[in-house]
Design an enzyme around this catalytic site. Structure first.
Site, PDB file in Angstrom:
ATOM      1  N   ASP A  20      -1.423   6.964   6.349  1.00 58.03           N
ATOM      2  CA  ASP A  20      -1.409   5.542   6.706  1.00 58.03           C
ATOM      3  C   ASP A  20      -2.339   5.327   7.908  1.00 58.03           C
ATOM      4  O   ASP A  20      -2.633   6.276   8.638  1.00 58.03           O
ATOM      5  CB  ASP A  20       0.035   5.144   7.061  1.00 58.03           C
ATOM      6  N   LYS A  27       0.835  -1.218   0.000  1.00 65.70           N
ATOM      7  CA  LYS A  27       0.000   0.000   0.000  1.00 65.70           C
ATOM      8  C   LYS A  27       0.871   1.270   0.000  1.00 65.70           C
ATOM      9  O   LYS A  27       0.647   2.174  -0.791  1.00 65.70           O
ATOM     10  CB  LYS A  27      -0.959   0.001   1.210  1.00 65.70           C
ATOM     11  N   THR A  28       1.868   1.284   0.875  1.00 63.63           N
ATOM     12  CA  THR A  28       2.753   2.460   0.936  1.00 63.63           C
ATOM     13  C   THR A  28       3.573   2.575  -0.349  1.00 63.63           C
ATOM     14  O   THR A  28       3.745   3.663  -0.894  1.00 63.63           O
ATOM     15  CB  THR A  28       3.711   2.350   2.153  1.00 63.63           C
ATOM     16  N   ARG A  37       6.595  -8.250   1.649  1.00 67.95           N
ATOM     17  CA  ARG A  37       7.471  -7.768   2.730  1.00 67.95           C
ATOM     18  C   ARG A  37       8.094  -8.954   3.460  1.00 67.95           C
ATOM     19  O   ARG A  37       9.252  -8.922   3.866  1.00 67.95           O
ATOM     20  CB  ARG A  37       6.679  -6.895   3.705  1.00 67.95           C
ATOM     21  N   THR A  97      -5.565  -1.253   7.039  1.00 67.63           N
ATOM     22  CA  THR A  97      -5.669  -2.707   7.122  1.00 67.63           C
ATOM     23  C   THR A  97      -7.092  -3.107   7.521  1.00 67.63           C
ATOM     24  O   THR A  97      -7.418  -4.284   7.542  1.00 67.63           O
ATOM     25  CB  THR A  97      -4.708  -3.251   8.202  1.00 67.63           C
TER      26      THR A  97
END
Ligand code: ADE
Length: 339
Positions: free
Chosen positions: A112, A67-68, A220, A161
């Site tokens: 975020d 997302k980032t 990640r 999330t």
């Protein structure tokens, strides 16, 4: 999020600087999330063609799926500035006003943990998102006056999330709402290969596939595992990361063939052993495991659900037969002995 392990590493902690360098910088270098990338790329091309700022975008999905990274890519593709904040850090409306009044035309303002934005700050954001204006209160008190302040036309890129915790009015203000899915083993294998090339790591196809299969659908995690396997290969003086090297390294870290770590297994074991397979509420599980409820909901459960180890019912969480088989337990939590 407090979970300190190779899987989550805390939300943004160790290794984060190298992980940043592994992130793709533009849409062309991005692997996976085809449906999201398609919608995003159309919106970007159209906005660029019209010479207008992009509509506000909300990315939702489990942690570690990009997302980032995509928020940064949006700014790059739009040739726009990038400013970032997080929901809980924006405590007062004044924090938000300071940022909004400094934004330039077309800037991307990344927020975020959008679901943790305080209500008062969220309400302040509505007119800013809709009409690019905010009300500033002068002389607070009985003679309070407000003045309207025009803002540059900017784009909010929100990430969460927990899409379910975003209020209706906030959701309605996003022109695009994009759900990030877990990555397929094939996509993750490609990501591991790409990262290995960047980090100059020698890896075989089997090595890359093994890491991909144990990454819980999450890039990640792939990149973190790759680095732990690299450490192991270096210390053991292996020239290349083969399947055997990858398996041995991940065994040391307690990551099993399905990518589950000790917390995942403990979580499932408790449902099976202490709650006879469920249903059990997440609050009870969090208390038994001595973990934050949010960590279970955000980090542990999404993959267990998607991989078929867990079911969520209106009465609580239930383990599945697949979870029992994986842990070598029967449905009453008894160890299954080979006949
Ligand atoms: N590294 C982390 N996520 C990635 C992705 N989706 N594509 C390419 N490289 C990545």
């Amino acid at each position: 999020m407090s979970r300190e392990s190779i899987i989550s590493g805390g939300s943004e902690s160790i290794d984060e600087s190298t992980l940043t360098s592994l992130r793709p910088k533009n849409l062309d270098g991005y692997i996976g999330q085809e449906a999201v990338i398609k919608k995003l790329s159309i919106a970007i091309q159209a906005a660029l063609g019209r010479g207008e700022p992009l509509d506000h975008i909300l990315f939702h999905g489990p942690p570690g799926l990009g997302k980032t990274t995509l928020a940064h890519i949006v700014a790059t593709e739009m040739n726009a500035g990038f400013v970032s904040a997080s929901g809980p850090a924006l405590e007062r409306a004044a924090d938000l006003v300071g940022i909004l009044t400094n934004l330039q035309q077309g800037d991307i303002f990344f927020i975020d943990e959008m679901h943790r934005l305080p209500r008062i700050v969220e309400e302040y954001l509505y007119p800013a998102m809709e009409d690019f204006e905010i009300d500033i209160i002068l002389d607070p008190g009985p003679h309070a006056r407000t003045v309207k302040l025009d803002l540059a036309e900017f784009t909010i890129v929100g990430a969460t999330t927990r899409a379910g915790l975003i209020t209706g009015p906030m959701r309605d203000r996003f022109g695009l709402s994009l759900h990030m899915q877990f990555y397929t083993p094939r996509e993750l294998t490609e990501i591991v290969r790409r990262s290995s090339t960047i980090l100059k790591i020698d890896i075989t196809d089997g090595g890359a596939e093994t890491i991909a299969l144990r990454s819980r659908g999450t890039p990640r995690i792939s990149n973190r595992l790759l680095k732990r396997v690299r450490d192991f290969a270096q210390v053991e003086e292996k020239d290349s990361i083969t399947e055997d090297v990858a398996v041995e390294a991940m065994d040391i870290h307690g990551i099993d063939e399905a990518g589950l770590d000790s917390l995942d297994r403990k979580y499932l074991q408790i449902i099976i052993n202490q709650y006879t397979g469920g249903p059990v509420g997440v609050a009870a599980l969090a208390a038994t495991l001595n973990e934050e409820q949010d960590t279970l909901i955000d980090v542990v459960e999404p993959f267990l659900l998607s991989a078929g180890f867990l079911n969520r019912t209106s009465r609580g969480r239930m383990s599945t037969p697949k979870a029992c088989r994986h842990l070598g337990l029967d449905h009453r939590g008894q160890e299954e002995l080979p006949l």
